[in-house]
Design a protein around this motif. Structure first.
Motif, PDB file in Angstrom:
ATOM      1  N   ALA A   1       0.690  -1.278   0.094  1.00 20.93           N
ATOM      2  CA  ALA A   1       0.012  -0.231  -0.108  1.00 20.93           C
ATOM      3  C   ALA A   1       0.785   1.169  -0.075  1.00 20.93           C
ATOM      4  CB  ALA A   1      -0.996   0.008   1.324  1.00 20.93           C
TER       5      ALA A   1
ATOM      6  N   LYS B   1      -2.484  12.222   9.104  1.00 20.37           N
ATOM      7  CA  LYS B   1      -2.497  11.470   7.923  1.00 20.37           C
ATOM      8  C   LYS B   1      -1.525  10.196   7.594  1.00 20.37           C
ATOM      9  CE  LYS B   1      -5.782  13.520   5.379  1.00 20.37           C
ATOM     10  NZ  LYS B   1      -6.666  13.100   5.116  1.00 20.37           N
TER      11      LYS B   1
ATOM     12  N   GLN C   1      -2.827   7.318   9.333  1.00 22.71           N
ATOM     13  CA  GLN C   1      -3.869   6.942   8.748  1.00 22.71           C
ATOM     14  C   GLN C   1      -3.309   6.021   7.333  1.00 22.71           C
ATOM     15  OE1 GLN C   1      -6.138  10.399   7.658  1.00 22.71           O
ATOM     16  NE2 GLN C   1      -7.574  10.084   9.161  1.00 22.71           N
ATOM     17  N   LEU C   2      -2.198   6.519   6.648  1.00 19.64           N
ATOM     18  CA  LEU C   2      -1.465   5.872   5.549  1.00 19.64           C
ATOM     19  C   LEU C   2      -0.966   4.624   5.946  1.00 19.64           C
ATOM     20  CD1 LEU C   2      -0.567   6.428   2.777  1.00 19.64           C
ATOM     21  CD2 LEU C   2       1.553   7.410   3.844  1.00 19.64           C
TER      22      LEU C   2
ATOM     23  N   TYR D   1      -2.132   2.840   8.943  1.00 21.61           N
ATOM     24  CA  TYR D   1      -2.997   2.229   9.738  1.00 21.61           C
ATOM     25  C   TYR D   1      -4.029   1.435   8.312  1.00 21.61           C
ATOM     26  CZ  TYR D   1      -6.997   1.342  12.999  1.00 21.61           C
ATOM     27  OH  TYR D   1      -7.774   0.689  13.717  1.00 21.61           O
ATOM     28  N   ALA D   2      -4.317   2.116   7.396  1.00 18.94           N
ATOM     29  CA  ALA D   2      -5.267   1.817   6.346  1.00 18.94           C
ATOM     30  C   ALA D   2      -5.009   0.411   5.895  1.00 18.94           C
ATOM     31  CB  ALA D   2      -5.339   2.673   5.262  1.00 18.94           C
ATOM     32  N   PRO D   3      -3.780  -0.209   5.351  1.00 19.90           N
ATOM     33  CA  PRO D   3      -3.819  -1.264   4.873  1.00 19.90           C
ATOM     34  C   PRO D   3      -4.009  -2.413   5.910  1.00 19.90           C
ATOM     35  CG  PRO D   3      -1.650  -0.128   4.898  1.00 19.90           C
ATOM     36  CD  PRO D   3      -2.773   0.842   5.366  1.00 19.90           C
TER      37      PRO D   3
ATOM     38  N   LYS E   1      -6.430  -2.302   8.318  1.00 19.94           N
ATOM     39  CA  LYS E   1      -7.943  -2.077   8.801  1.00 19.94           C
ATOM     40  C   LYS E   1      -8.705  -3.859   8.926  1.00 19.94           C
ATOM     41  CE  LYS E   1     -11.981   0.255   8.114  1.00 19.94           C
ATOM     42  NZ  LYS E   1     -12.731   0.907   6.981  1.00 19.94           N
ATOM     43  N   ASP E   2      -8.485  -4.306   7.764  1.00 17.70           N
ATOM     44  CA  ASP E   2      -9.039  -5.812   8.009  1.00 17.70           C
ATOM     45  C   ASP E   2      -8.760  -6.587   8.969  1.00 17.70           C
ATOM     46  OD1 ASP E   2     -10.713  -5.028   5.691  1.00 17.70           O
ATOM     47  OD2 ASP E   2      -9.668  -5.835   4.005  1.00 17.70           O
TER      48      ASP E   2
END
Length: 90
Positions: free
Chosen positions: A18, A49, A52-53, A55-57, A59-60
């Motif tokens: 990501a 940000k 978030q960058l 953390y996002a990958p 999330k699942d």
């Protein structure tokens, strides 16, 4: 708790797919995940940000209960060269 377990290599792969990073260090003890990410892009982003960058990958895996807590430290390459002795890879 999810039936499948997640390993350090899985976490690293999710993040690397990501985000393009210069360095990535992950420590994972079964539920607690500590991440150090190094890339010059972090110099352009707000603190939120940056989090978030990375953390996002994940999330699942977090939603499935494979990861329960995440601590993220981000550095530009210049910051990392200066500060890595205080934040040695895990």
């Amino acid at each position: 708790m999810a039936d499948t377990t997640i390993e350090v290599a899985d976490i690293e792969q999710l993040i690397k797919q990501a985000v393009e990073l210069d360095e990535l260090h992950v420590k994972f003890d079964g539920s607690q995940c500590v991440i150090i990410a190094v890339a010059d892009i972090f110099g352009e982003l707000s603190r939120v940000k940056k989090q978030q960058l990375i953390y996002a990958p994940l999330k699942d895996a977090i939603n499935q209960g494979q990861i329960h807590a995440v601590s993220i430290k981000t550095f530009t390459t210049e910051q990392w060269q200066r500060d890595k002795m205080f934040n040695l890879p895990l």
